[in-house]
Design an enzyme around this catalytic site. Structure first.
Site, PDB file in Angstrom:
ATOM      1  N   CYS A   1      -8.770  -4.690  -9.910  1.00 13.30           N
ATOM      2  CA  CYS A   1      -8.317  -3.617 -10.802  1.00 13.30           C
ATOM      3  C   CYS A   1      -7.824  -2.475  -9.905  1.00 13.30           C
ATOM      4  CB  CYS A   1      -9.506  -3.178 -11.659  1.00 13.30           C
ATOM      5  SG  CYS A   1      -9.101  -1.917 -12.857  1.00 13.30           S
TER       6      CYS A   1
ATOM      7  N   CYS B   1       0.846  -1.198   0.000  1.00 11.97           N
ATOM      8  CA  CYS B   1       0.000   0.000   0.000  1.00 11.97           C
ATOM      9  C   CYS B   1       0.882   1.249   0.000  1.00 11.97           C
ATOM     10  CB  CYS B   1      -0.886  -0.018   1.243  1.00 11.97           C
ATOM     11  SG  CYS B   1      -1.855   1.488   1.450  1.00 11.97           S
TER      12      CYS B   1
ATOM     13  N   CYS C   1       0.394   3.038   3.593  1.00 13.11           N
ATOM     14  CA  CYS C   1       0.824   2.525   4.892  1.00 13.11           C
ATOM     15  C   CYS C   1       1.840   1.387   4.789  1.00 13.11           C
ATOM     16  CB  CYS C   1      -0.389   2.062   5.692  1.00 13.11           C
ATOM     17  SG  CYS C   1      -1.110   0.534   5.071  1.00 13.11           S
TER      18      CYS C   1
HETATM   19 ZN   LIG Z   1      -2.797   0.998   3.489  1.00 11.34          ZN
END
Ligand SMILES: [Zn+2]
Length: 199
Positions: free
Chosen positions: A181, A108, A111
């Site tokens: 996606c 991510c 984070c």
């Molecule tokens: Zn995250």
């Protein structure tokens, strides 16, 4: 002040809601609760005004919670628009659209939580990175009824950052027949396999 013309509507709603104090800031923060009061005639206006009722993400809680100001401080403007405001990058424009490493993990961009492994990425031709499955438990799903259709939004399970949408039953020759996606801008790539580490 952009919201000024609507302040009388909000004030009326607040009076009806038996709340004794009023401020524009507070009205903004509690607007999702107001929109659940279906008997109020001005609700479509409020819903359009605050514009974020298309996703349930903000009603969910996540291990990593930051204010918009805190997110803006650590994300690029483009990352903020996609991760925190459910934006979408232009098709074919993303860093990882045509990125097919043998090994590694996509994390991510908000984070650093590991989300997808390289071996679940496949060529969908859709213009965005496509994965047939996430790392178990790494993404959460939400019904998204924006844009005049119902889709399933996927968000980072750790910080709630918007990743993209998941589509099922498209007939791709993958083990799940699902296509995650994902916007490239929501991801970072780590060449070393970090699954299981705290990343
Ligand atoms: Zn995250």
């Amino acid at each position: 002040m952009r919201f000024h013309p609507f302040s009388s509507v909000i004030r009326t709603l607040y009076t009806l809601s038996s709340l004794s104090t009023f401020s524009r800031t507070r009205a903004f923060q509690v607007s999702p609760r107001i929109t659940t009061l279906r008997s109020m005639p001005s609700i479509p206006i409020l819903s359009a005004l605050f514009g974020s009722s298309s996703t349930n993400t903000e009603k969910m809680s996540f291990p990593v919670e930051k204010s918009n100001e805190e997110w803006r401080a650590v994300l690029s403007p483009q990352q903020f628009r996609v991760l925190r405001q459910q934006g979408t990058e232009a098709p074919g424009s993303g860093t990882y659209d045509k990125h097919y490493p043998d090994k590694g993990v996509y994390t991510c961009a908000g984070c650093d939580a590991p989300l997808y492994t390289a071996d679940t990425k496949f060529k969908s031709g859709c213009g965005w990175p496509a994965y047939f499955d996430s790392i178990p438990g790494a993404v959460k799903r939400n019904e998204d009824s924006s844009m005049g259709m119902t889709r399933t939004e996927i968000v980072c399970a750790n910080c709630g950052g918007h990743l993209g949408h998941v589509f099922k039953g498209e007939g791709f020759p993958t083990p799940t027949d699902e296509r995650h996606c994902v916007n490239s801008v929501s991801l970072k790539f780590a060449p070393e396999d970090k699954v299981g580490s705290k990343a």
